[in-house]
Design a protein around this motif. Structure first.
Motif, mmCIF file in Angstrom:
data_model
loop_
_atom_site.group_PDB
_atom_site.id
_atom_site.type_symbol
_atom_site.label_atom_id
_atom_site.label_comp_id
_atom_site.label_asym_id
_atom_site.label_seq_id
_atom_site.Cartn_x
_atom_site.Cartn_y
_atom_site.Cartn_z
ATOM 1 N N MET A 1 0.807 -1.207 0.000
ATOM 2 C CA MET A 1 0.000 0.000 0.000
ATOM 3 C C MET A 1 0.844 1.262 0.000
ATOM 4 S SD MET A 1 -3.043 -1.049 -0.135
ATOM 5 C CE MET A 1 -3.781 0.552 0.085
ATOM 6 N N THR A 2 2.135 1.136 0.203
ATOM 7 C CA THR A 2 2.941 2.345 0.333
ATOM 8 C C THR A 2 2.941 3.185 -0.938
ATOM 9 O OG1 THR A 2 4.901 1.050 -0.228
ATOM 10 C CG2 THR A 2 4.447 1.404 2.100
ATOM 11 N N GLN A 3 2.682 2.574 -2.091
ATOM 12 C CA GLN A 3 2.664 3.373 -3.304
ATOM 13 C C GLN A 3 1.477 4.339 -3.346
ATOM 14 O OE1 GLN A 3 2.099 0.161 -3.058
ATOM 15 N NE2 GLN A 3 0.688 -0.660 -4.581
ATOM 16 N N HIS A 4 0.514 4.119 -2.496
ATOM 17 C CA HIS A 4 -0.648 5.007 -2.450
ATOM 18 C C HIS A 4 -0.546 6.003 -1.307
ATOM 19 C CE1 HIS A 4 -2.781 2.681 -5.470
ATOM 20 N NE2 HIS A 4 -2.435 1.585 -4.815
ATOM 21 N N ILE A 5 0.549 5.998 -0.587
ATOM 22 C CA ILE A 5 0.685 6.852 0.589
ATOM 23 C C ILE A 5 1.934 7.688 0.465
ATOM 24 C CG2 ILE A 5 0.870 6.935 3.112
ATOM 25 C CD1 ILE A 5 -0.310 4.142 3.198
ATOM 26 N N SER A 6 1.811 8.985 0.657
ATOM 27 C CA SER A 6 2.995 9.826 0.849
ATOM 28 C C SER A 6 2.912 10.401 2.237
ATOM 29 C CB SER A 6 3.045 10.944 -0.200
ATOM 30 O OG SER A 6 1.945 11.806 -0.063
ATOM 31 N N ARG A 758 -1.725 10.551 17.718
ATOM 32 C CA ARG A 758 -1.094 9.558 18.581
ATOM 33 C C ARG A 758 -0.608 8.397 17.740
ATOM 34 N NH1 ARG A 758 -7.006 7.715 20.468
ATOM 35 N NH2 ARG A 758 -6.376 5.620 21.014
ATOM 36 N N THR A 759 0.274 7.662 18.285
ATOM 37 C CA THR A 759 0.864 6.529 17.576
ATOM 38 C C THR A 759 0.020 5.288 17.794
ATOM 39 O OG1 THR A 759 3.091 7.451 17.743
ATOM 40 C CG2 THR A 759 2.909 5.059 17.411
ATOM 41 N N GLY A 760 -0.270 4.574 16.709
ATOM 42 C CA GLY A 760 -1.051 3.355 16.833
ATOM 43 C C GLY A 760 -1.498 2.857 15.482
ATOM 44 N N GLU A 761 -2.129 1.709 15.482
ATOM 45 C CA GLU A 761 -2.610 1.088 14.251
ATOM 46 C C GLU A 761 -3.967 1.660 13.873
ATOM 47 O OE1 GLU A 761 -3.921 -3.290 13.611
ATOM 48 O OE2 GLU A 761 -1.747 -3.234 13.223
ATOM 49 N N LEU A 762 -4.137 2.021 12.614
ATOM 50 C CA LEU A 762 -5.380 2.582 12.107
ATOM 51 C C LEU A 762 -5.816 1.810 10.875
ATOM 52 C CD1 LEU A 762 -4.459 6.390 12.218
ATOM 53 C CD2 LEU A 762 -5.951 5.177 13.832
ATOM 54 N N THR A 763 -7.114 1.594 10.760
ATOM 55 C CA THR A 763 -7.682 0.981 9.560
ATOM 56 C C THR A 763 -8.563 2.004 8.869
ATOM 57 O OG1 THR A 763 -7.637 -1.241 10.493
ATOM 58 C CG2 THR A 763 -9.154 -0.862 8.671
ATOM 59 N N LEU A 764 -8.338 2.166 7.572
ATOM 60 C CA LEU A 764 -9.043 3.165 6.775
ATOM 61 C C LEU A 764 -9.844 2.438 5.699
ATOM 62 C CD1 LEU A 764 -9.001 6.341 6.712
ATOM 63 C CD2 LEU A 764 -7.355 6.139 4.837
ATOM 64 N N ARG A 765 -11.127 2.827 5.557
ATOM 65 C CA ARG A 765 -11.977 2.230 4.529
ATOM 66 C C ARG A 765 -12.434 3.316 3.563
ATOM 67 N NH1 ARG A 765 -15.827 -1.653 8.332
ATOM 68 N NH2 ARG A 765 -14.217 -3.221 8.760
ATOM 69 N N THR A 774 -7.295 -0.316 4.052
ATOM 70 C CA THR A 774 -5.872 -0.465 4.355
ATOM 71 C C THR A 774 -5.657 -0.252 5.844
ATOM 72 O OG1 THR A 774 -3.631 0.211 3.740
ATOM 73 C CG2 THR A 774 -5.240 1.965 4.038
ATOM 74 N N THR A 775 -4.624 -0.874 6.380
ATOM 75 C CA THR A 775 -4.244 -0.705 7.783
ATOM 76 C C THR A 775 -2.804 -0.199 7.815
ATOM 77 O OG1 THR A 775 -5.725 -2.456 8.538
ATOM 78 C CG2 THR A 775 -3.909 -1.855 10.003
ATOM 79 N N LEU A 776 -2.579 0.816 8.625
ATOM 80 C CA LEU A 776 -1.233 1.368 8.734
ATOM 81 C C LEU A 776 -0.888 1.620 10.195
ATOM 82 C CD1 LEU A 776 -1.131 5.170 8.023
ATOM 83 C CD2 LEU A 776 -3.265 3.914 7.873
ATOM 84 N N ARG A 777 0.391 1.642 10.456
ATOM 85 C CA ARG A 777 0.914 1.995 11.765
ATOM 86 C C ARG A 777 1.218 3.488 11.722
ATOM 87 N NH1 ARG A 777 1.103 0.298 17.100
ATOM 88 N NH2 ARG A 777 2.902 1.230 18.131
ATOM 89 N N ALA A 778 0.344 4.288 12.313
ATOM 90 C CA ALA A 778 0.488 5.750 12.265
ATOM 91 C C ALA A 778 1.397 6.216 13.391
ATOM 92 C CB ALA A 778 -0.865 6.423 12.377
ATOM 93 N N THR A 779 2.126 7.263 13.124
ATOM 94 C CA THR A 779 3.017 7.868 14.110
ATOM 95 C C THR A 779 2.509 9.259 14.451
ATOM 96 O OG1 THR A 779 4.902 6.659 13.212
ATOM 97 C CG2 THR A 779 5.397 8.590 14.579
ATOM 98 N N ALA A 780 2.432 9.565 15.722
ATOM 99 C CA ALA A 780 1.936 10.872 16.163
ATOM 100 C C ALA A 780 2.734 11.990 15.489
ATOM 101 C CB ALA A 780 2.044 10.994 17.680
ATOM 102 N N GLY A 781 1.987 12.985 14.975
ATOM 103 C CA GLY A 781 2.622 14.129 14.354
ATOM 104 C C GLY A 781 2.901 13.967 12.881
#
Length: 787
Positions: A1-6, A758-765, A774-781
């Motif tokens: 999924m990284t190709q769809h995320i900057s 905040r830092t944690g796992e997020l699922t986006l639909r 997609t599910t990503l490990r988000a980092t605060a900030g």
């Protein structure tokens, strides 16, 4: 999924915590970020405006508010009128002329509750009148919210009627009301605002010709419990309510550029020959939110300090501070749904609204969305009581329903938009109010139920009224404490603040849960735990285990168990919650015609169009039902049968219901119904009469069309109506500590920007994503872009 995320790291200083509430602010340095003030304000799309003064307070006055202090502006020329309020000015409570008992039974009733429960087990249902006769009692010392009074400015040189140059307006982005007109070649302008940081109401009169400003300022009130005196450039109003002795005070200081100010023995101030003149007003009472006395310091010192502090500053500085404070909240969210505002006064814009797909209709809908956010900022700031049935605004000594805190939906609905539309700070008064109900609520639980925990019933006041009254269809609702504490847990789900959960939300949730652990009873028919007696708000007979009661208790026990696990609570209490949930009737049943049953027995009528659709609590604001499951289809059947009518707040709730069912077109239909039939010319919601929860419910419903996260995954455009095929929203919040900017075209998302607090796992639909999720490990900030 990284190709769809900057990803771009944003300034972490844009994220923070104040007063235990996560701010969730927009990233300050993101190049692709804009504020609503950059776009909509420039086009005038965030302004209510009219071509004549207000003739009716409820329908036409324009509201200003700084939390505790509010005012309604008329814009009348020869005699400007501002009805002003201070939210703690209430009759009733301790010291009330008729006595006060918090709604607890005035004398012991041994066996009364058990008698009703036995009769329900035998008969299946009981009339509201029968139960009220056994368990209710007349209100004593309940009281009502009071208008503080009118600030009147008589302008002898003003015309008696407006000419074509007259314009009265309210800019939502700056929270400033203005009145402009031309008379005998001189252009006059008035402006008013309520400053939260300054704790004052302020106003300025000016003209483009020197020496043209003059007026006499006076105070009036429908009560006779005050004295008004003028000295120097200050008018002081002081008194005590005859009903309960609550002391109150207001002070108004006038400043001028040129000209003079004269104090008169009749308690008025007269300005003559000024180039401009401005005033500041502060007001207060000796109310305190502490049980059992509800009294604090005399208001004189605090009122004097607020007026002195404001009056010694330049007017422009006071106004700039106010605007900065307001914009820090308001500008977080912008909404573009293809609106184009025509050159029409707001009352005409409303009158011509069709609910169709025109750019003018979209302009009213976008304005209505932001108006709800504006009203919440104005009527709910830290250090004040929460927004009541009328926010902070009232022109009466006997307002409808006392302008109180109905907790069978209305107070809760006031705060539905707070988290998702990025106004988390406005929930601070709500949280404090819930905490203050615990002490009297423990007394009511002990005296009426013989149980631990705390309880509040159908409605309450600032004096801890947690018991009952005797209106048969609206006196019994012990589930209210469970519901109102649930919204504190929702704040935690958005913010992720463990400190807030531990110190504020969990203690009141735990005690509310203890009440139900003591009071749930096995239903003899199937052994399931039920609430009894149980009443579906304002509708039908008393039964055991009505759907709404069971769904609310399920929500409370589920959330409390989640919180207990998060905080590492000892296993004993957790086990009790788990056992109760295993045995609890969940309040979900499909009836004979495919409907979600309102009662445990199949009693629903397909012809019933009652305004309450309480048995859909599990759909919204609860989270037992998810779009697409069997319960959601049954909820759809029930909702369709109830129809699209109802009162203002009822239509607002239906906007949210249909959004949760992912039916954006029907959700939009309900928004159109509310605007066409339940909205006043000043855009206040009407029950009728005026009741502010419909404004807040509609704003929340529009947000629910665009973002949902109640089940964990963040759903993008889950209920986008066909009337909004393209658009953009910036700054909405989702659970998990996320701020979202979304752009769409052709009814599908084309760009999503996600900022994590905040830092944690997020699922986006979203349909934008391959596979839809997609599910990503988000980092605060950090900010994540999906294109």
């Amino acid at each position: 999924m990284t190709q769809h995320i900057s990803r771009r790291t944003t300034m972490k200083t844009a994220l923070g915590v104040t007063g235990g509430l996560a701010l969730g602010a927009q990233p300050a340095a993101a190049a692709d970020t804009a504020t609503s003030s950059d776009t909509a304000t420039a086009a005038g799309e965030l302004t209510l405006w009219y071509t004549r003064p207000a003739a009716d307070w409820e329908r036409e006055s324009l509201p200003l508010g700084g939390g505790a202090l509010g005012a309604s502006v008329y814009g009348t020329l020869a005699s400007e009128r501002l009805v002003f309020n201070e939210k703690t000015l209430w009759t009733g409570g301790p010291g009330a002329a008729g006595g006060y008992d918090h709604g607890d039974w005035s004398s012991p009733r041994p066996g009364a509750l058990a008698s009703v429960q036995r009769r329900l087990e035998t008969d299946g249902s009981l009339s509201p009148e029968s139960v009220a006769g056994e368990l209710g009692q007349p209100k004593r010392g309940y009281g009502a919210y009071q208008v503080f009074g009118d600030l009147v400015l008589d302008v002898p040189a003003a015309p008696t009627a407006p000419d074509p140059s007259y314009r009265r307006g309210l800019d939502l982005a700056t929270a400033v009301a203005t009145v402009a007109y031309t008379h005998q070649g001189t252009a006059h302008q008035r402006e008013f605002f309520a400053s939260h940081p300054g704790r004052v109401l302020a106003g300025r009169f000016r003209a483009d010709q020197p020496g043209s400003v003059g007026f006499t300022l006076r105070y009036t009130s429908p009560r006779k419990d005050f004295t008004a005196t003028a000295s120097g450039s200050r008018l002081t109003v002081r008194g005590a309510l005859q009903d309960n002795g609550l002391r109150f005070e207001a002070q108004i200081e006038v400043r001028t550029a040129g000209g003079s100010v004269t104090a008169r023995t009749d308690g008025t101030l007269t300005v003559r020959g000024a180039d401009s003149a401005w005033f500041v007003l502060a007001a207060g009472t000796d109310y305190a939110d502490t049980y059992p006395d509800y009294r604090g310091d005399d208001p004189h010192a605090a009122v004097t300090r607020a007026v002195n502090d404001a009056a010694r500053r330049p007017y422009e500085e006071l106004r700039a501070e106010h605007e900065s404070d307001h914009r820090a909240l308001f500008d977080r969210v912008s909404l573009d749904i293809g609106q184009q505002l025509p050159d029409l006064p707001t009352d005409q814009l409303l009158a011509q609204y069709t609910g169709g797909s025109s750019a003018a209709d979209r302009a009213l809908e976008a304005l209505f969305f932001q108006y709800g956010r504006y009203l919440l900022i104005a009527s709910s700031r830290a250090g004040s009581l929460p927004a009541n049935l009328q926010g902070v605004w009232n022109n009466s000594t006997g307002p409808a329903w006392s302008a109180d805190y109905h907790v069978n939906i209305n107070l809760q609905m006031n705060y539905w938009p707070a988290e998702v539309t990025n106004l988390a700070e406005t929930t601070a008064p709500y949280a404090r109010f819930v905490e203050t109900l615990c002490a009297p609520g423990r007394r009511t639980a002990r005296k009426m139920f013989g149980s631990k925990g705390w309880v509040v019933h159908n409605e309450t006041n600032p004096y801890g009224f947690t018991g009952v009254h005797d209106w048969p269809t609206a006196f019994w609702f012990p589930e209210a404490a469970a519901w109102i504490t649930g919204q504190l847990y929702e704040h935690y789900r958005f913010s992720g603040s463990l400190g807030y959960l531990r110190a504020t939300a969990y203690p009141v949730m735990k005690e509310a849960a203890e009440f139900w652990l003591d009071n749930l009873r096995p239903d003899p028919r199937d052994g399931k735990l039920v609430a009894t007696p149980s009443y579906s708000p304002e509708h039908g007979d008393f039964t055991a285990g009505a759907a709404m009661s069971q769904q609310i208790v399920h929500d409370l026990l589920t959330s409390t168990l989640e919180a207990a696990r998060t905080l590492g609570e000892p296993p004993g209490f957790r086990t009790r919650l788990e056992d109760a949930l295993d045995a609890l009737d969940p309040g979900l049943r499909v009836g004979s015609w495919g409907q979600l049953q309102e009662w445990k027995a199949d009693l629903d009528s397909q012809e019933d169009e009652h305004r309450h659709v309480s048995h859909l609590f599990a759909l919204h604001p609860g989270r037992q039902i998810a779009a697409g499951d069997r319960w959601a289809e049954a909820a759809r059947v029930s909702l369709t049968a109830r129809g699209d009518g109802g009162t203002g707040w009822s239509k607002a709730w239906k906007i949210n219901f249909w959004a949760r069912l992912h039916d954006g077109d029907h959700s939009h239909t309900m928004l159109a119904e509310q605007l066409r039939a339940s909205t006043l010319p000043n855009l206040w919601d009407t029950h009728p009469p005026y009741q502010i929860d419909g404004n807040f419910g509609a704003t929340a419903g529009i947000a629910e069309m665009l973002v949902q996260s109640q089940h964990g995954p963040i759903e993008i455009l889950p209920a986008l109506p066909g009337a909004w095929p393209r658009g953009e929203v910036r700054g909405l919040r989702a659970r998990g500590g996320v701020t979202l900017d979304i752009t769409w075209s052709g009814g599908r998302a084309s760009r999503i920007a996600l900022t994590a607090s905040r830092t944690g796992e997020l699922t986006l639909r979203s349909t934008l994503l391959p596979g839809g999720e997609t599910t990503l490990r988000a980092t605060a900030g950090e900010r994540y872009l999906f294109t």
